[in-house]
Design a protein around this motif. Structure first.
Motif, short mmCIF file in Angstrom:
data_model
loop_
_atom_site.label_atom_id
_atom_site.label_comp_id
_atom_site.label_asym_id
_atom_site.label_seq_id
_atom_site.Cartn_x
_atom_site.Cartn_y
_atom_site.Cartn_z
N TYR A 1 -5.89 1.30 -2.22
CA TYR A 1 -6.90 2.15 -1.59
C TYR A 1 -6.23 3.45 -1.15
O TYR A 1 -5.11 3.44 -0.65
N ARG B 1 -4.52 -1.98 -7.70
CA ARG B 1 -4.75 -0.58 -7.34
C ARG B 1 -4.76 -0.42 -5.82
O ARG B 1 -5.36 -1.23 -5.12
N SER C 1 -17.32 -8.06 -4.66
CA SER C 1 -15.92 -8.45 -4.62
C SER C 1 -15.74 -9.70 -3.77
O SER C 1 -16.65 -10.12 -3.04
N ASP D 1 -15.89 -2.68 -0.32
CA ASP D 1 -14.97 -1.65 0.14
C ASP D 1 -13.82 -2.31 0.89
O ASP D 1 -13.72 -3.54 0.95
N ALA D 2 -12.94 -1.49 1.48
CA ALA D 2 -11.78 -2.02 2.18
C ALA D 2 -12.17 -2.87 3.38
O ALA D 2 -11.56 -3.91 3.65
N GLN E 1 -8.04 -8.63 -3.01
CA GLN E 1 -9.48 -8.41 -3.08
C GLN E 1 -9.81 -8.12 -4.53
O GLN E 1 -9.30 -7.16 -5.12
N TYR F 1 -7.29 5.76 1.25
CA TYR F 1 -7.36 6.16 2.66
C TYR F 1 -7.46 4.97 3.62
O TYR F 1 -7.95 5.11 4.74
N ASN F 2 -7.01 3.80 3.16
CA ASN F 2 -7.08 2.61 4.01
C ASN F 2 -5.72 1.91 4.02
O ASN F 2 -5.03 1.84 3.00
N ARG F 3 -5.36 1.39 5.19
CA ARG F 3 -4.09 0.72 5.38
C ARG F 3 -4.29 -0.54 6.23
O ARG F 3 -5.26 -0.66 6.96
N TYR G 1 -6.45 -3.71 -4.40
CA TYR G 1 -7.59 -4.43 -4.97
C TYR G 1 -7.43 -4.48 -6.48
O TYR G 1 -6.61 -3.75 -7.06
N ARG H 1 0.08 -1.14 2.70
CA ARG H 1 -0.92 -0.65 1.75
C ARG H 1 -1.92 -1.74 1.40
O ARG H 1 -1.58 -2.93 1.31
#
Length: 201
Positions: free
Chosen positions: A82, A80, A140, A172-173, A132, A84-86, A69, A66
């Motif tokens: 993300y 927290r 960021s 973003d991721a 992050q 839809y990101n791994r 951020y 996982r």
């Protein structure tokens, strides 16, 4: 079927179609990318012709794929995920792979703990921070804090904590993944410089 029933059936069908069209997208996986711009041989190679580098250790949150951020401007104590990101592997695995590669690029022969390593020095790495952090909604940076411990014949020779931060190119991721990779490379260079200061065997 009455007119009212027909309208209800049409409405339900439209609702279901709308739910299907808003189905969550599949997760996107990130890694550190290729280790470009190989590091040239460093003074550490002379001090350590061969070195056992143990897998990077760290908290349980880094032993998962996982991506997390922190919103520093809202609640710095809350990590927290993300949605839809791994990560393609766990952060601990990515750190281990990248740091070993960079140390090897510095001219040091890197061995694992499973190799026949009698009498060789051992480098142990513990991660205190890997995150992050968003200072604002649109800005960021990646922050890594890693503790390195050098052992010879099971005796601690030296220990140092390396901390680095790198701005992310996007909020973003993807931006976080790139910044964390760059930060890892910078810490690898710091470790090589530190190893070069260690007394000869």
């Amino acid at each position: 079927m009455t007119k009212l029933s027909l309208l209800a059936a049409v409405g339900c069908a439209a609702l279901l179609a709308g739910c299907a069209s808003t189905k969550a997208p599949p997760p996107t996986s990130f890694d550190f990318g290729p280790a470009v711009a190989p590091v040239t041989a460093t003074p550490a190679a002379a001090a350590f012709p061969a070195l056992v580098v143990a897998p990077v250790a760290g908290p349980a949150t880094l032993d998962s794929d996982r991506m997390f951020y922190r919103l520093m401007y809202e609640n710095a104590q809350q990590s927290r995920p993300y949605a839809y990101n791994r990560w393609a592997a766990t952060p601990l695995e990515l750190l281990s792979q990248r740091l070993k590669a960079r140390i090897a690029q510095g001219g040091v022969k890197v061995l694992s703990t499973t190799d026949a390593t009698g009498g060789l020095p051992v480098l142990r790495l513990d991660t205190d921070e890997f995150s992050q952090n968003f200072d604002t909604a649109s800005q960021s940076s990646a922050s890594i804090s890693l503790r390195a411990s050098l052992f010879r014949n099971h005796q601690l020779v030296d220990q140092r904590t390396f901390t680095r931060s790198t701005p992310a190119r996007s909020a973003d991721a993807a931006g976080g993944a790139g910044a964390l990779a760059a930060t890892t490379d910078a810490i690898a260079a710091d470790i090589l410089a530190w190893l070069a200061t260690q007394p000869p065997r």
